[in-house]
Write an enzyme that holds these catalytic residues in place. Sequence first.
Site, PDB file in Angstrom:
ATOM      1  N   ALA A  80       0.820  -1.215   0.000  1.00  0.00           N
ATOM      2  CA  ALA A  80       0.000   0.000   0.000  1.00  0.00           C
ATOM      3  C   ALA A  80       0.854   1.266   0.000  1.00  0.00           C
ATOM      4  CB  ALA A  80      -0.933   0.007   1.207  1.00  0.00           C
ATOM      5  N   GLU A  81       1.958   1.229   0.694  1.00  0.00           N
ATOM      6  CA  GLU A  81       2.795   2.422   0.842  1.00  0.00           C
ATOM      7  C   GLU A  81       3.636   2.712  -0.398  1.00  0.00           C
ATOM      8  OE1 GLU A  81       2.925   4.737   3.140  1.00  0.00           O
ATOM      9  OE2 GLU A  81       1.611   3.819   4.615  1.00  0.00           O
ATOM     10  N   SER A  82       4.302   1.679  -0.942  1.00  0.00           N
ATOM     11  CA  SER A  82       5.290   1.924  -1.998  1.00  0.00           C
ATOM     12  C   SER A  82       5.212   0.950  -3.166  1.00  0.00           C
ATOM     13  CB  SER A  82       6.692   1.842  -1.405  1.00  0.00           C
ATOM     14  OG  SER A  82       6.963   0.500  -1.009  1.00  0.00           O
ATOM     15  N   TYR A 167      -6.977   3.390   2.296  1.00  0.00           N
ATOM     16  CA  TYR A 167      -5.713   2.762   2.690  1.00  0.00           C
ATOM     17  C   TYR A 167      -5.990   1.510   3.530  1.00  0.00           C
ATOM     18  CZ  TYR A 167      -1.208   2.474   5.221  1.00  0.00           C
ATOM     19  OH  TYR A 167      -0.021   2.063   5.785  1.00  0.00           O
TER      20      TYR A 167
END
Length: 181
Positions: A80-82, A167
Amino acid sequence: MNIRVSDIFREKLNNIQSRVPVKFSTNSHSVGFAKMLNQEIAQQQPVGQTQQMAYIEKVVHRAAQKYNLDPNLIKSIIKAESNFEPHALSSKGAQGLMQLMPGTAKALGVNNPWDIAENIEGGVKYFREKLNQFNGNIDLALAAYNAGPNNVLKHGGIPPYPETQNYIKNIHRYLNEYNKE
């Protein structure tokens, strides 16, 4: 003046080598400093995409064990972040796989947020702190990781930000996918 990175590297290597014994004993045989350093770098720095993913997986499992977390949850956060891009940089300045803000990274003892192992270690440590802060509630810890713990406290739960709500949904979706593998 045209200085190449390889020249700088050689200069630094020579500087380090001048301060340590010329030969090291490892596993009952001696090797030169440069050879030992190159072997160590090869072990630490994955070369291709497959090697990089295998290395990330190894680091995730080590951090998950250390902080008593599900490795699939950590992989879901990274996704999800990168999207597993070690050099990801957000418009707000978050860095690396787990998108650590520079101040947060520093507070967590992360010296190089672009280093895969340091970034994952710092991000997992931070997530564990948020999980402890919010009494084991994964959704609140995820919201705190994304929007900041003060926003979770201010709103008495998951903030009403579409980005944060999506998210959390995405992480649950990724987690379900990883758990099926």
